[in-house]
Design a protein around this motif. Structure first.
Motif, PDB file in Angstrom:
ATOM      1  N   VAL A 299       0.864  -1.178   0.000  1.00 41.08           N
ATOM      2  CA  VAL A 299       0.000   0.000   0.000  1.00 41.08           C
ATOM      3  C   VAL A 299       0.908   1.237   0.000  1.00 41.08           C
ATOM      4  N   GLY A 300       0.528   2.250  -0.746  1.00 38.92           N
ATOM      5  CA  GLY A 300       1.254   3.528  -0.709  1.00 38.92           C
ATOM      6  C   GLY A 300       2.693   3.393  -1.169  1.00 38.92           C
ATOM      7  N   TYR A 301       3.617   3.899  -0.343  1.00 42.09           N
ATOM      8  CA  TYR A 301       5.033   3.867  -0.765  1.00 42.09           C
ATOM      9  C   TYR A 301       5.560   2.443  -0.870  1.00 42.09           C
ATOM     10  N   ARG A 302       4.926   1.505  -0.204  1.00 45.87           N
ATOM     11  CA  ARG A 302       5.370   0.108  -0.305  1.00 45.87           C
ATOM     12  C   ARG A 302       5.168  -0.396  -1.748  1.00 45.87           C
ATOM     13  N   TRP A 303       4.098   0.075  -2.370  1.00 43.69           N
ATOM     14  CA  TRP A 303       3.836  -0.292  -3.771  1.00 43.69           C
ATOM     15  C   TRP A 303       4.820   0.430  -4.696  1.00 43.69           C
ATOM     16  N   ALA A 304       4.991   1.713  -4.471  1.00 47.33           N
ATOM     17  CA  ALA A 304       5.895   2.507  -5.323  1.00 47.33           C
ATOM     18  C   ALA A 304       7.309   1.933  -5.270  1.00 47.33           C
ATOM     19  N   ASP A 305       7.755   1.571  -4.070  1.00 42.78           N
ATOM     20  CA  ASP A 305       9.098   0.995  -3.916  1.00 42.78           C
ATOM     21  C   ASP A 305       9.223  -0.329  -4.661  1.00 42.78           C
ATOM     22  N   LYS A 306       8.204  -1.149  -4.508  1.00 41.74           N
ATOM     23  CA  LYS A 306       8.240  -2.498  -5.099  1.00 41.74           C
ATOM     24  C   LYS A 306       8.324  -2.424  -6.619  1.00 41.74           C
ATOM     25  N   HIS A 307       7.580  -1.486  -7.189  1.00 42.07           N
ATOM     26  CA  HIS A 307       7.497  -1.433  -8.653  1.00 42.07           C
ATOM     27  C   HIS A 307       8.387  -0.351  -9.248  1.00 42.07           C
ATOM     28  N   GLY A 308       9.109   0.333  -8.397  1.00 38.92           N
ATOM     29  CA  GLY A 308      10.014   1.362  -8.894  1.00 38.92           C
ATOM     30  C   GLY A 308       9.301   2.511  -9.587  1.00 38.92           C
ATOM     31  N   THR A 309       8.056   2.761  -9.225  1.00 36.35           N
ATOM     32  CA  THR A 309       7.383   3.904  -9.859  1.00 36.35           C
ATOM     33  C   THR A 309       7.734   5.173  -9.091  1.00 36.35           C
ATOM     34  N   LYS A 310       7.860   6.245  -9.820  1.00 34.09           N
ATOM     35  CA  LYS A 310       8.229   7.494  -9.185  1.00 34.09           C
ATOM     36  C   LYS A 310       6.952   8.288  -8.906  1.00 34.09           C
ATOM     37  N   PRO A 311       6.652   8.473  -7.625  1.00 34.38           N
ATOM     38  CA  PRO A 311       5.437   9.244  -7.327  1.00 34.38           C
ATOM     39  C   PRO A 311       5.600  10.711  -7.718  1.00 34.38           C
TER      40      PRO A 311
END
Ligand code: BGC
Length: 740
Positions: free
Chosen positions: A599-611
């Motif tokens: 959820v949240g930054y945990r997802w962004a970190d996992k997929h390397g997406t830049k918020p």
């Protein structure tokens, strides 16, 4: 002589104490505050009739439930929550009753409080809202809310504390303690898994145990075990097929079984749907049902509530044992003894200047400076002699609307008025609407009193705003969302991440017209910002309550150095959020949390997406440098602690506060784990040039994951890293260590 006066006084004191203690001893046990509370509960219970007990477990009006007048046990009176004390409503209607002495101080929305990352602000918030509730003679405050920010579309995110279970846990505890010091129960809501408003009365959430325990429960657990909350509110939605307000798993197994909650479980208003489950599955008090047993919308239906006559009938026939009722009444009596019948509780205060300034302080600590190229902010009004304020949210009343958290505020300073109050004498402040959202707003019979009708087209409004912006030295755009249905409002979700009312077009046009531009977003949610690279500065302004405009102005002109950081991720696009990427949201009455713990930054970190903007991000008018992080040992023993220290230096020219964040990375694990998880944070104040050492001490709980098979928290021995940074995307230092 002196001796005799002294002995006389002592005798007098002893006499009065003696009289007091005899008077107390003569009281029935339940009224004797010197006796243990459990003994008083049993005593009161033994004096009550079946009917008196049943009366206590359901509402008698929109916000109250009966006491036992014969025994001097008072009624329970509840109030929303969580941002101020709701106006009085009619006995059996949602409409405000038109009292003239119930205008409260509106405090900043809980997203703003969470964005302060300051536990002292949370304690202050709890204290002042508790005082307001106490003064208004409410013994239960329906808040705070700690449902996790799963999707930026959730209409009620503004009432909660963001996406991270650790941050929400740390911030909720002092709030509860502050409220309850007033002899008012905090009723933590909505337990649990109420993460969207669409279909909220029917949606059945499927979530694996690990995700439930790691993401969605910790803030509630902290509220119960550390905050010692006296009340909790069940949610509307279902979990494992059962409504949350009558849920064996959530209420009996977890809340009471595992966490040993001894407070009262209150239903959400209309959240009860079945008598038998309400009896057996851990609920104590039923509120807000609309039932005469058959239809919706019945008035004065209280006798027909699931826990009223239908319950009484089952008890009288012997089908349900009286002990089931006693369990509930014990919890309610405990609530009453802790609140209304505590003769030592303070009297509270309401609508005071002190409360308003507490609200302003919290607001000023929660405002987040998202972007500030070329030091566009603070506004230098010795140079900026003409300031154009553009945007509907600069003038719009925001405390009215949004659902049950809507308030009748004593006053509300708009951003435009706040700016004028602060610099109206030194600079010319001009205004253009820029866009039209809504003409007027009312909730529960309470109107803002504003008529914002304007029939001009979007293009006409943009043209007027741009023409004005060109004539100004500085432009402050104040827009974002509002408390309308489908925006930041209960009962519905947003339809998209984008801004409404052609604001994107307007902002781009303003950026072209004047390079000295600050964009202020008023919202409780992340929004898309297609113009992010066109504008030099952006401020996240939340819903700030009574002192909104003054707080904003103090940040814009630099009286206050911004120090808030985001309590949730601003995804660049909806698809960068797990629930949306996996296409499960909003579901159709069924919602499976397939993104799991990510959820949240945990997802962004996992997929390397830049918020667009990351969790924990927020700038200051000064700058901070981080030294090397050091640990006091290399290995953490199973039952030991480890301390990380880092020097933080204010390298700029003015005093400021930095929120230093500690994340933990599990280098190798037998289960998939987030790249990092927040496990400690500290907000430090530093004068220009000053250095302070920030220390974080953790134990193995910070390294643990929830092992569903064992149904327990597990920390696997091995390598970990401590990451210290200014946001989840701005890790400045790290160090390895081992769990032995
Ligand atoms: C909301 C609760 C609120 C209650 C009473 C419900 O609709 O979900 O948060 O406390 O109404 O107003």
């Amino acid at each position: 002589m002196f001796r005799s006066v002294k002995s006389f006084l002592i005798l007098l004191l002893m006499g009065s104490l003696g009289a007091k203690s005899t008077a107390q001893e003569n009281l029935p046990i339940y009224l004797n505050e010197a006796k243990p509370i459990e003994q008083r509960i049993e005593d009161a219970l033994s004096r009550m009739t079946l009917e008196e007990k049943v009366a206590m477990v359901h509402a008698q009006s929109k916000f109250s439930s009966p006491g036992v007048p014969r025994l001097g046990i008072p009624e329970n009176w509840m109030t929303d929550g969580p941002h101020g004390i709701r106006a009085e409503v009619f006995w059996d209607k949602w409409d405000q009753a038109g009292w003239t002495n119930d205008s409260c101080i509106a405090f900043p929305a809980l997203t703003c409080l969470a964005a302060s990352w300051n536990k002292d602000m949370s304690a202050l918030y709890g204290k002042v809202i508790g005082e307001e509730a106490r003064y208004r003679n409410k013994n239960v405050l329906l808040g705070p809310g700690v449902n996790i920010y799963r999707t930026p579309l959730n209409g009620r995110n503004f009432e909660y504390m963001g996406e991270d279970p650790f941050l929400a846990s740390r911030m909720v505890v002092p709030y509860i303690q502050g409220v309850q010091a007033n002899g008012v129960a905090a009723c933590v809501k909505h337990f649990a898994l109420n993460n969207q408003e669409i279909d909220r009365h029917k949606v059945n959430v499927t979530v694996d145990d690990r995700t439930l325990y790691e993401i969605y429960l910790p803030a509630f657990k902290a509220a119960v075990q550390e905050g010692k909350a006296w009340a909790i509110m069940g949610a509307y939605n279902r979990y494992k097929g059962q409504w949350a307000c009558q849920n064996q798993f959530l209420l009996n197994d977890i809340l009471r079984g595992e966490w040993k909650f001894d407070g009262v479980v209150v239903s959400d208003w209309g959240g009860v749907n079945d008598t038998k489950q309400a009896i057996y599955h851990g609920l104590d008090m039923e509120f807000g049902s609309w039932t005469d047993g058959l239809t919706m919308g019945a008035s004065n239906a209280y006798d027909n509530y699931y826990l009223a006559n239908p319950f009484l009938k089952l008890l009288r026939s012997g089908e349900v044992k009286e002990e089931e009722l006693n369990k509930k009444v014990r919890n309610i009596l405990r609530l009453v003894f802790r609140t209304n019948m505590n003769t030592k509780r303070p009297y509270g205060s309401f609508g005071t200047a002190e409360h308003a300034s507490a609200g302003r302080k919290i607001a000023e600590e929660g405002i987040v400076l998202l972007k500030n190229n070329n030091n566009t902010l603070p506004i230098n009004f010795s140079k900026a002699k003409k300031i154009a304020v553009i945007g509907e949210n600069a003038i719009k009343v925001m405390t009215v609307g949004g659902g049950s958290s809507s308030l009748k505020a004593k006053y509300e300073i708009s951003p435009l008025d706040g700016i004028k109050n602060r610099i109206g004498k030194e600079a010319e402040v001009v205004f253009a609407r820029g866009y039209v959202g809504e003409k007027s707003k009312a909730q529960d019979g309470l109107s803002t009193g504003q008529n914002l009708a304007d029939n001009r087209s979007a293009d006409q409004l943009i043209k007027e705003a741009v023409d004005l912006a060109k004539t100004a030295d500085f432009v402050v755009f104040v827009g974002g969302l509002n408390k309308n249905d489908g925006q930041d409002s209960e009962g519905n979700d947003r339809k998209s991440l984008g801004l409404p009312y052609s604001q994107d077009k307007l902002i781009s046009a303003l950026a072209k017209a004047n390079k000295n531009l600050a964009v202020v977003m008023i919202s409780g949610n992340a929004v898309a910002m297609p113009w992010v690279n066109e504008v030099p500065s952006i401020v996240q302004g939340w819903y700030l309550g009574t002192e909104a405009g003054n707080a904003l102005a103090s940040v814009l002109v630099g009286d206050v150095n911004p120090s808030g950081k985001l309590p949730f991720t601003f995804p660049a696009k909806l698809d960068d959020n797990g629930a949306h990427k996996l296409g499960v949201y909003p579901g159709n009455g069924e919602q499976t949390y397939n993104e799991g713990i990510f959820v949240g930054y945990r997802w962004a970190d996992k997929h390397g997406t830049k918020p667009l903007f990351s969790f924990g991000h927020g700038l200051s008018y000064t700058s901070f440098e981080y030294g090397k992080v050091i640990a006091n040992k290399k290995d953490l023993a199973e039952d030991g602690k480890i301390t990380f220290s880092v020097e933080v230096k204010n390298t700029g020219k003015r005093e400021g506060q930095e929120i230093v964040q500690l994340y933990i990375n599990d280098v190798k694990s037998s289960v998939p784990r987030p790249v990092k998880e927040l496990k400690a944070f500290e907000k430090v104040s530093l004068k220009a040039g000053e250095t302070k050492t920030v220390k974080f001490t953790i134990d193995k709980t910070a390294l643990s994951f929830f092992d569903a098979a064992k149904h327990d928290w597990v920390a696997e021995p091995g390598d970990f890293r401590a990451l210290v940074g200014a946001s989840s995307a701005d890790i400045r230092q790290s160090i390895g260590f081992r769990l032995k």
